[in-house]
Design an enzyme around this catalytic site. Structure first.
Site, PDB file in Angstrom:
ATOM      1  N   TYR A   9      28.749  18.523  35.796  1.00 29.24           N
ATOM      2  CA  TYR A   9      29.705  18.498  36.855  1.00 29.24           C
ATOM      3  C   TYR A   9      29.975  19.805  37.272  1.00 29.24           C
ATOM      4  O   TYR A   9      30.232  20.999  36.235  1.00 29.24           O
ATOM      5  CB  TYR A   9      31.094  17.826  36.013  1.00 29.24           C
ATOM      6  CG  TYR A   9      31.003  16.334  35.925  1.00 29.24           C
ATOM      7  CD1 TYR A   9      29.838  15.581  36.341  1.00 29.24           C
ATOM      8  CD2 TYR A   9      31.907  15.880  34.758  1.00 29.24           C
ATOM      9  CE1 TYR A   9      29.982  14.161  35.939  1.00 29.24           C
ATOM     10  CE2 TYR A   9      31.832  14.587  34.482  1.00 29.24           C
ATOM     11  CZ  TYR A   9      30.676  13.907  34.981  1.00 29.24           C
ATOM     12  OH  TYR A   9      30.984  12.441  34.648  1.00 29.24           O
ATOM     13  N   PHE A  15      40.874   1.471  45.173  1.00 35.13           N
ATOM     14  CA  PHE A  15      42.069   0.503  44.815  1.00 35.13           C
ATOM     15  C   PHE A  15      43.416   1.397  44.839  1.00 35.13           C
ATOM     16  O   PHE A  15      44.286   0.820  44.554  1.00 35.13           O
ATOM     17  CB  PHE A  15      41.809  -0.111  43.605  1.00 35.13           C
ATOM     18  CG  PHE A  15      40.930  -1.282  43.565  1.00 35.13           C
ATOM     19  CD1 PHE A  15      41.003  -2.615  44.215  1.00 35.13           C
ATOM     20  CD2 PHE A  15      39.503  -1.114  42.818  1.00 35.13           C
ATOM     21  CE1 PHE A  15      39.988  -3.460  44.159  1.00 35.13           C
ATOM     22  CE2 PHE A  15      38.608  -2.077  42.998  1.00 35.13           C
ATOM     23  CZ  PHE A  15      38.778  -3.144  43.760  1.00 35.13           C
TER      24      PHE A  15
END
Length: 355
Positions: A70, A224
Site C-alpha cells: 500500500y 453498499f
C-alpha cells in the site's frame, strides 16, 4: 432515496473477540487502512489520517490492517506514526497491527524465503515495532510450495519478529497445507453481501481448523454506502473504476441490489452501509470485518453497525437481494493478482534447496 436519509444508530461499544485459536485477541471490528495511502485516488493528508487512526483507537477499534504494497510502503509508515501517537495518549490501550507481504512494488507475487525475510524486516522498520502482531501472506506465490513460505514464517515467529501468521486469498487446500507447517491464526478474504463464494469451501475449512476469518471489503468497496453513484464520485485513478462490477453495463444492473438494501435500511432506521456491515457481523463470532475509510464520520457510522440486529428472516432477505445469479461482474478483472481460485502451489517434493 439517499443512503444517508436513515438515522444511524448510536455508536456501539466495540467488543473484543478471539481471532483464531492461537491466543490472538482483537476488536470485533477492525480498520482497513489501504485507502489512506493507495489505490483509491490520491494519498490523503497524513495529519488527517493519523487523527482518524487515533480516533479509531480511542473508540475501541484497535485492530489495524495495512500492507507493504500500500503506497507502496507509505501506508505502513503512516500506521506506525499513528499507533505511536495513539500510544502516547491512550496508555492502557493495546493496538494490534496486521500487515502483509507477497506483492512487490512491481505488482509481482513472491513467496520465496529470501523475499519473505526481507519483506518482514522492511515492515518492522517502517512500522517502528520490534514484532508484528499478525503477518499475512498477501497473495500466494503459485511457483513456491506453500510449505517453503510457511517454513520461513515459522522461523520469524521463533525469532520473535512476528507473533501470528495469516494468509490472504488462499484456497482451502493451500490453507490446509500451510496449517500443517505452523498454525494459521487468520485468513483474510473478501466477504460481503455480493461476494459470497468463499462460503462454499474456505469458510468451513477455517472453522474446522480453528482459524479466524477477517473480512475485507465488507461494504463491497463502498458500493453498499452509496450505490451506483459511487462511481461518479471517484477520481480517474481510483482502482475501483477498473473493476468489472463497476463497469457501466454491470453497474446499471447492480444498482437494483443497492436500492433494495437501502430500502430495508430505511425500515430498520440505519444506513445501507450499516446494514451491509451488520450482515457480515452476523456471520459468526469468529468473523472480524475490517471496513476502510478516510473520514471520521464514516468510521463512526461503521461502528454503529455493531448495534444493528438482524433476524434470520432479514438475513435471508438480504442474501436474496445479492444472490450469485443477480450480481453482475467478477470481483477482479482476469489479469489481476492471484486470488484464492488460483492459489494452488507446487508440491513440496518439487522444491530443491537453492531455488
Amino acid at each position: 432515496m439517499a443512503a444517508a436519509a436513515a438515522t444511524a444508530p448510536a455508536a456501539a461499544v466495540v467488543r473484543r473477540m478471539k481471532l483464531g485459536s492461537q491466543g490472538m485477541e482483537v476488536s470485533a471490528q477492525g480498520l482497513g487502512c489501504m485507502g489512506m495511502s493507495a489505490v483509491y485516488g490520491e494519498r490523503k493528508p497524513e495529519a488527517d489520517m493519523v487523527a482518524l487512526v487515533r480516533h479509531a483507537v480511542a473508540a475501541g477499534v484497535t485492530f489495524l490492517d495495512t500492507s507493504d504494497v500500500y503506497g507502496p510502503h507509505t501506508n505502513e509508515v503512516l500506521v506506525g506514526k499513528a499507533v505511536a501517537a495513539a500510544a502516547a495518549t491512550e496508555e492502557e490501550v493495546q493496538v494490534q497491527v496486521a500487515t502483509k507481504f507477497g506483492i512487490t512494488p512491481a505488482w509481482e507475487v513472491r513467496g520465496d524465503p529470501a523475499y519473505v525475510r526481507a519483506a518482514c524486516e522492511g515492515s518492522l522498520r517502517r512500522l517502528g515495532v520490534g514484532c508484528i502482531d499478525l503477518y499475512y501472506q498477501h497473495r500466494i506465490d503459485s511457483t513456491v510450495p506453500v510449505e517453503i513460505t510457511m517454513g520461513e514464517l515459522k522461523k520469524l515467529v521463533e525469532e520473535g519478529k512476528i507473533k501470528y501468521i495469516g494468509l490472504s486469498e488462499a484456497s482451502a487446500s493451500t490453507i490446509r497445507r500451510a496449517h500443517v507447517v505452523h498454525p494459521i491464526t487468520a485468513v483474510q478474504i473478501e466477504w460481503s453481501l455480493w461476494s459470497r463464494d468463499v462460503e462454499e469451501d474456505i469458510v468451513p475449512t477455517c472453522r474446522e481448523l480453528g482459524i479466524g476469518i477477517v473480512a475485507y471489503s465488507p461494504l463491497g468497496r463502498g458500493f453498499f454506502s452509496s450505490g451506483a453513484k459511487l462511481v461518479d464520485e471517484l477520481p480517474d485513478d481510483d482502482f475501483r473504476k477498473s473493476l468489472p462490477r463497476f463497469q457501466p453495463e454491470n453497474l446499471e444492473k447492480n444498482a437494483a441490489i443497492f436500492e433494495k438494501v437501502n430500502a430495508m435500511a430505511a425500515r430498520k432506521g440505519c444506513t445501507s452501509s450499516q446494514l451491509a456491515l451488520a450482515w457480515v457481523h452476523h456471520q459468526g463470532s469468529d468473523v472480524c470485518p475490517i471496513p476502510g475509510t478516510t473520514k471520521i464520520h464514516n468510521f463512526d457510522q461503521n461502528v454503529g453497525a455493531l448495534s444493528v440486529k438482524l433476524t434470520p428472516d432479514e438475513m435471508s432477505e438480504l442474501e436474496s437481494y445479492a444472490s450469485a445469479d443477480v450480481v453482475q461482474g467478477d470481483r477482479y478483472h482476469g489479469t489481476f493478482l492471484n486470488t484464492w481460485k488460483n492459489s494452488e502451489t507446487p508440491p513440496l517434493s518439487s522444491w530443491r534447496s537453492g531455488n
